[in-house]
Design a protein around this motif. Structure first.
Motif, PDB file in Angstrom:
ATOM      1  N   ILE A 347       0.840  -1.198   0.000  1.00 20.33           N
ATOM      2  CA  ILE A 347       0.000   0.000   0.000  1.00 20.33           C
ATOM      3  C   ILE A 347       0.877   1.251   0.000  1.00 20.33           C
ATOM      4  CG2 ILE A 347      -1.639   1.366   1.341  1.00 20.33           C
ATOM      5  CD1 ILE A 347      -2.924  -0.989  -0.039  1.00 20.33           C
ATOM      6  N   ARG A 348       1.909   1.265   0.824  1.00 20.23           N
ATOM      7  CA  ARG A 348       2.793   2.434   0.900  1.00 20.23           C
ATOM      8  C   ARG A 348       3.525   2.639  -0.422  1.00 20.23           C
ATOM      9  NH1 ARG A 348       6.843   1.693   5.053  1.00 20.23           N
ATOM     10  NH2 ARG A 348       7.122   3.952   5.063  1.00 20.23           N
ATOM     11  N   LYS A 349       3.904   1.557  -1.080  1.00 18.18           N
ATOM     12  CA  LYS A 349       4.591   1.692  -2.365  1.00 18.18           C
ATOM     13  C   LYS A 349       3.666   2.305  -3.409  1.00 18.18           C
ATOM     14  CE  LYS A 349       7.706   1.007  -5.577  1.00 18.18           C
ATOM     15  NZ  LYS A 349       8.243  -0.329  -5.878  1.00 18.18           N
ATOM     16  N   ILE A 350       2.431   1.841  -3.479  1.00 18.27           N
ATOM     17  CA  ILE A 350       1.477   2.409  -4.441  1.00 18.27           C
ATOM     18  C   ILE A 350       1.259   3.893  -4.164  1.00 18.27           C
ATOM     19  CG2 ILE A 350      -0.934   2.370  -5.190  1.00 18.27           C
ATOM     20  CD1 ILE A 350      -0.899  -0.647  -4.741  1.00 18.27           C
ATOM     21  N   ILE A 351       1.071   4.245  -2.893  1.00 15.16           N
ATOM     22  CA  ILE A 351       0.845   5.645  -2.537  1.00 15.16           C
ATOM     23  C   ILE A 351       2.071   6.494  -2.877  1.00 15.16           C
ATOM     24  CG2 ILE A 351       0.526   7.210  -0.572  1.00 15.16           C
ATOM     25  CD1 ILE A 351      -1.237   5.010   0.682  1.00 15.16           C
ATOM     26  N   ALA A 352       3.262   5.928  -2.670  1.00 14.83           N
ATOM     27  CA  ALA A 352       4.492   6.681  -2.919  1.00 14.83           C
ATOM     28  C   ALA A 352       4.712   6.965  -4.399  1.00 14.83           C
ATOM     29  CB  ALA A 352       5.692   5.928  -2.347  1.00 14.83           C
ATOM     30  N   VAL A 353       4.352   6.026  -5.268  1.00 21.16           N
ATOM     31  CA  VAL A 353       4.608   6.229  -6.702  1.00 21.16           C
ATOM     32  C   VAL A 353       3.460   6.941  -7.408  1.00 21.16           C
ATOM     33  CG1 VAL A 353       6.113   4.215  -6.809  1.00 21.16           C
ATOM     34  CG2 VAL A 353       3.697   3.971  -7.411  1.00 21.16           C
ATOM     35  N   LEU A 354       2.294   7.006  -6.780  1.00 19.18           N
ATOM     36  CA  LEU A 354       1.135   7.632  -7.438  1.00 19.18           C
ATOM     37  C   LEU A 354       1.386   9.086  -7.852  1.00 19.18           C
ATOM     38  CD1 LEU A 354      -2.302   6.501  -5.966  1.00 19.18           C
ATOM     39  CD2 LEU A 354      -1.512   6.444  -8.321  1.00 19.18           C
ATOM     40  N   PRO A 355       1.975   9.933  -6.972  1.00 13.71           N
ATOM     41  CA  PRO A 355       2.207  11.319  -7.416  1.00 13.71           C
ATOM     42  C   PRO A 355       3.082  11.399  -8.659  1.00 13.71           C
ATOM     43  CG  PRO A 355       2.530  11.121  -5.058  1.00 13.71           C
ATOM     44  CD  PRO A 355       2.391   9.739  -5.580  1.00 13.71           C
ATOM     45  N   LEU A 356       4.071  10.494  -8.756  1.00 12.05           N
ATOM     46  CA  LEU A 356       4.927  10.483  -9.938  1.00 12.05           C
ATOM     47  C   LEU A 356       4.135  10.099 -11.175  1.00 12.05           C
ATOM     48  CD1 LEU A 356       8.039   8.656  -8.445  1.00 12.05           C
ATOM     49  CD2 LEU A 356       7.756  11.103  -8.796  1.00 12.05           C
ATOM     50  N   LEU A 357       3.325   9.042 -11.062  1.00 12.95           N
ATOM     51  CA  LEU A 357       2.545   8.580 -12.205  1.00 12.95           C
ATOM     52  C   LEU A 357       1.488   9.607 -12.615  1.00 12.95           C
ATOM     53  CD1 LEU A 357       2.080   4.807 -11.261  1.00 12.95           C
ATOM     54  CD2 LEU A 357       3.907   5.907 -12.573  1.00 12.95           C
ATOM     55  N   ILE A 358       0.887  10.274 -11.638  1.00 11.57           N
ATOM     56  CA  ILE A 358      -0.099  11.319 -11.942  1.00 11.57           C
ATOM     57  C   ILE A 358       0.590  12.484 -12.656  1.00 11.57           C
ATOM     58  CG2 ILE A 358      -1.651  13.038 -10.930  1.00 11.57           C
ATOM     59  CD1 ILE A 358      -2.237  10.986  -8.711  1.00 11.57           C
ATOM     60  N   GLY A 359       1.785  12.861 -12.175  1.00 15.45           N
ATOM     61  CA  GLY A 359       2.529  13.940 -12.813  1.00 15.45           C
ATOM     62  C   GLY A 359       2.887  13.613 -14.247  1.00 15.45           C
ATOM     63  N   VAL A 360       3.344  12.373 -14.492  1.00 16.69           N
ATOM     64  CA  VAL A 360       3.685  11.951 -15.855  1.00 16.69           C
ATOM     65  C   VAL A 360       2.439  11.918 -16.725  1.00 16.69           C
ATOM     66  CG1 VAL A 360       4.520  10.005 -17.221  1.00 16.69           C
ATOM     67  CG2 VAL A 360       5.732  10.670 -15.150  1.00 16.69           C
ATOM     68  N   TYR A 361       1.333  11.500 -16.167  1.00 19.71           N
ATOM     69  CA  TYR A 361       0.081  11.422 -16.936  1.00 19.71           C
ATOM     70  C   TYR A 361      -0.401  12.812 -17.368  1.00 19.71           C
ATOM     71  CZ  TYR A 361      -4.717  10.188 -18.173  1.00 19.71           C
ATOM     72  OH  TYR A 361      -5.908  10.021 -18.853  1.00 19.71           O
ATOM     73  N   ASN A 362      -0.267  13.800 -16.484  1.00 25.31           N
ATOM     74  CA  ASN A 362      -0.868  15.113 -16.734  1.00 25.31           C
ATOM     75  C   ASN A 362       0.047  16.128 -17.401  1.00 25.31           C
ATOM     76  OD1 ASN A 362      -3.447  14.579 -15.629  1.00 25.31           O
ATOM     77  ND2 ASN A 362      -2.670  14.873 -13.555  1.00 25.31           N
ATOM     78  N   ARG A 363       1.378  16.035 -17.189  1.00 28.52           N
ATOM     79  CA  ARG A 363       2.256  17.124 -17.590  1.00 28.52           C
ATOM     80  C   ARG A 363       3.398  16.633 -18.477  1.00 28.52           C
ATOM     81  NH1 ARG A 363       1.461  17.684 -12.004  1.00 28.52           N
ATOM     82  NH2 ARG A 363       0.118  19.437 -11.451  1.00 28.52           N
ATOM     83  N   SER A 365       6.022  18.203 -19.103  1.00 24.81           N
ATOM     84  CA  SER A 365       7.303  18.683 -18.591  1.00 24.81           C
ATOM     85  C   SER A 365       7.891  17.793 -17.499  1.00 24.81           C
ATOM     86  CB  SER A 365       7.138  20.101 -18.034  1.00 24.81           C
ATOM     87  OG  SER A 365       6.189  20.117 -16.986  1.00 24.81           O
ATOM     88  N   VAL A 366       7.147  16.779 -17.036  1.00 25.14           N
ATOM     89  CA  VAL A 366       7.590  15.956 -15.905  1.00 25.14           C
ATOM     90  C   VAL A 366       8.281  14.684 -16.395  1.00 25.14           C
ATOM     91  CG1 VAL A 366       6.797  14.528 -13.970  1.00 25.14           C
ATOM     92  CG2 VAL A 366       5.889  16.840 -14.284  1.00 25.14           C
ATOM     93  N   THR A 367       9.449  14.391 -15.804  1.00 26.70           N
ATOM     94  CA  THR A 367      10.140  13.113 -16.018  1.00 26.70           C
ATOM     95  C   THR A 367      10.290  12.428 -14.665  1.00 26.70           C
ATOM     96  OG1 THR A 367      11.392  13.890 -17.936  1.00 26.70           O
ATOM     97  CG2 THR A 367      12.276  12.004 -16.747  1.00 26.70           C
ATOM     98  N   ALA A 368       9.849  11.188 -14.569  1.00 27.15           N
ATOM     99  CA  ALA A 368      10.001  10.397 -13.346  1.00 27.15           C
ATOM    100  C   ALA A 368      10.852   9.177 -13.661  1.00 27.15           C
ATOM    101  CB  ALA A 368       8.639   9.969 -12.805  1.00 27.15           C
ATOM    102  N   ALA A 369      11.897   8.958 -12.862  1.00 26.46           N
ATOM    103  CA  ALA A 369      12.767   7.788 -13.006  1.00 26.46           C
ATOM    104  C   ALA A 369      12.707   7.002 -11.702  1.00 26.46           C
ATOM    105  CB  ALA A 369      14.199   8.216 -13.315  1.00 26.46           C
ATOM    106  N   VAL A 370      12.285   5.736 -11.778  1.00 29.82           N
ATOM    107  CA  VAL A 370      12.047   4.933 -10.581  1.00 29.82           C
ATOM    108  C   VAL A 370      12.758   3.591 -10.719  1.00 29.82           C
ATOM    109  CG1 VAL A 370      10.310   3.974  -9.026  1.00 29.82           C
ATOM    110  CG2 VAL A 370       9.772   6.017 -10.371  1.00 29.82           C
ATOM    111  N   ASP A 371      13.557   3.239  -9.727  1.00 26.11           N
ATOM    112  CA  ASP A 371      14.234   1.943  -9.715  1.00 26.11           C
ATOM    113  C   ASP A 371      13.327   0.907  -9.060  1.00 26.11           C
ATOM    114  OD1 ASP A 371      16.357   0.290 -10.294  1.00 26.11           O
ATOM    115  OD2 ASP A 371      17.401   0.671  -8.414  1.00 26.11           O
ATOM    116  N   ASN A 372      13.277  -0.297  -9.635  1.00 29.76           N
ATOM    117  CA  ASN A 372      12.463  -1.395  -9.094  1.00 29.76           C
ATOM    118  C   ASN A 372      11.002  -0.986  -8.899  1.00 29.76           C
ATOM    119  OD1 ASN A 372      14.760  -3.022  -8.994  1.00 29.76           O
ATOM    120  ND2 ASN A 372      15.213  -2.443  -6.879  1.00 29.76           N
ATOM    121  N   LEU A 373      10.417  -0.424  -9.935  1.00 26.54           N
ATOM    122  CA  LEU A 373       9.025   0.028  -9.846  1.00 26.54           C
ATOM    123  C   LEU A 373       8.086  -1.125  -9.536  1.00 26.54           C
ATOM    124  CD1 LEU A 373       6.900   2.266 -10.212  1.00 26.54           C
ATOM    125  CD2 LEU A 373       6.906   1.759 -12.664  1.00 26.54           C
TER     126      LEU A 373
END
Length: 427
Positions: A347-363, A365-373
């Motif tokens: 649950i914490r992992k999903i919550i932690a990556v959601l802002p990144l995924l939402i940012g990539v979806y909407n903008r 200008s946003v680049t998100a790089a995540v190890d072991n997604l």
């Protein structure tokens, strides 16, 4: 700059961590999407985390932060330096400009002044130094075409080519002396010289005093300022490697907020801890609360009955006299709030990556790089998220994965594999 954006197009790594030589294209040549998604899969030790760590160094350099002290440990044994190179597509109102930036990381022995003479060797520490920086851009020519041009090369003093130096800085001995000092300070402080405020300021001064230098100076200033903004507020890098924020430790929020305080930035990123209470400047509280609410709306669609809230625990006064809000993230199930630090890892992992995924979806200008997604997230849910972002998103997502199943939802042009050969780690 409201219509501008930056996108990474390729990365080259040499003698960095486990990779002696590796190249990776981030452009999907099979199918054109508005979003750029690249999933990197491969066996342990094949260079996946090296890519994320390289992007972490880039983020620090572009945002004018000192690189990590332990960065020298990433230089392969027996090598003098590591080399990193990045290609970008930078969009301005006038069009797209291909930009390249590369640098080398050297080891420099630093002798501790506190150590006695007979303990000098024990007092030695190794300091990473950023040198041999090069900045290229494809600039328009008189015939209407574009030509890749070397703008700044810091292997000279203070930089070469001489023709570009004279156009950008002029012949002033005072300016040369200022830049020589700035370059030395940047090396001592583990900073980049190209992205230093001192260099940008000298170029701006030249723009005001020499009309013939205006076109090139304006272009270089735009590139330096746009990539600095990208590194400061639009490039997010997360992973378990040393020096990088971990997925489960923070909630990365990209935000805007209003403030009457003179020195408060109107944009930026806020790493809000998931492990307990945190302190926020009072003007920032409402914006962070709105961000958390937006994340909660998406979370409830993924996991019915689950939402998150930002709990206000009261005010505190800092030692500097600034009013702070003490807050904590909580999850809510059946109207019962629970501190988020007590939730499951998944649950914490999903919550932690959601802002990144939402940012990539909407903008864009946003680049998100995540190890072991893929770690800790149900593979079907992750696969659906990746498919939606790839087909409908706007920004850029770069991630590594041990599990191939979520990658099956992506187009083949959005998936790359590492090889076990460190001398030719063709991603």
């Amino acid at each position: 700059m409201c219509d501008s954006w930056v996108r990474l197009t390729s990365v080259l790594i040499e003698h960095f961590r486990s990779v002696a030589h590796g190249e990776l294209s981030l452009v999907n040549r099979r199918r054109v999407h508005s979003a750029s998604v690249l999933g990197l899969c491969g066996q342990n030790g094949s260079g996946k985390t090296a890519l994320i760590a390289a992007l972490r160094v880039l983020q620090q350099i572009l945002s004018r932060h000192s690189v990590d002290e332990n960065l020298t440990e990433y230089i392969q044994a027996g090598e003098r330096c590591a080399r990193l190179s990045f290609d970008f597509c930078v969009r301005f109102d006038s069009g797209e400009v291909p930009v390249s930036y590369e640098f080398k990381i050297f080891r420099r022995l630093r002798l501790s002044t506190d150590a006695p003479d007979d303990e000098a060797e024990q007092g030695e520490t190794v300091n990473p130094v950023i040198q041999d920086e090069k900045l290229y851009a494809a600039l328009p020519e008189k015939n209407g075409g574009l030509r890749r041009t070397l703008l700044i090369d810091t292997s000279g003093n203070p930089f070469i080519p001489v023709s570009k130096y004279r156009q950008l800085i002029g012949r002033s001995p005072e300016a040369r002396a200022n830049l020589t000092v700035a370059k030395k300070l940047a090396e001592e402080r583990r900073l980049s010289f190209i992205w230093s405020p001192a260099l940008l300021e000298q170029i701006k001064q030249r723009m005001g005093s020499s009309p013939e230098a205006l076109p090139l100076s304006e272009q270089v200033c735009k590139i330096l300022q746009r990539l600095n903004l990208y590194g400061t507020a639009q490039l997010f890098v997360f992973g378990p490697a040393a020096g990088m924020p971990k997925h489960l430790d923070v909630l990365p929020l990209r935000m805007k907020y209003e403030s009457s305080q003179e020195h408060t930035a109107p944009f930026g990123s806020v790493p809000l801890t998931l492990n307990g209470p945190a302190l926020l400047p009072e003007p920032m509280f409402l914006s962070v609360q709105r961000n958390v609410h937006q994340i909660s709306l998406v979370l409830e669609k993924l996991i019915p009955g689950l939402e998150i809230q930002l709990k206000d625990l009261g005010n505190e006064l800092s030692s500097a006299g600034q009013m702070l809000k003490r807050v904590e993230l909580v999850s809510v199930k059946n109207r019962t709030p629970i501190p988020l630090r007590y939730e499951s890892e998944g649950i914490r992992k999903i919550i932690a990556v959601l802002p990144l995924l939402i940012g990539v979806y909407n903008r864009k200008s946003v680049t998100a790089a995540v190890d072991n997604l893929d770690s800790g997230i149900f593979e079907y849910l992750l696969g659906e998220l990746l498919r939606i972002i790839s087909e409908q998103g706007r920004g850029q997502l770069i991630f590594t994965s041990h599990n191939f199943r979520p990658l099956e939802t992506l187009d083949k042009g959005s998936v790359a594999f590492t090889t076990a050969n460190p001398l030719n780690c063709q991603y």
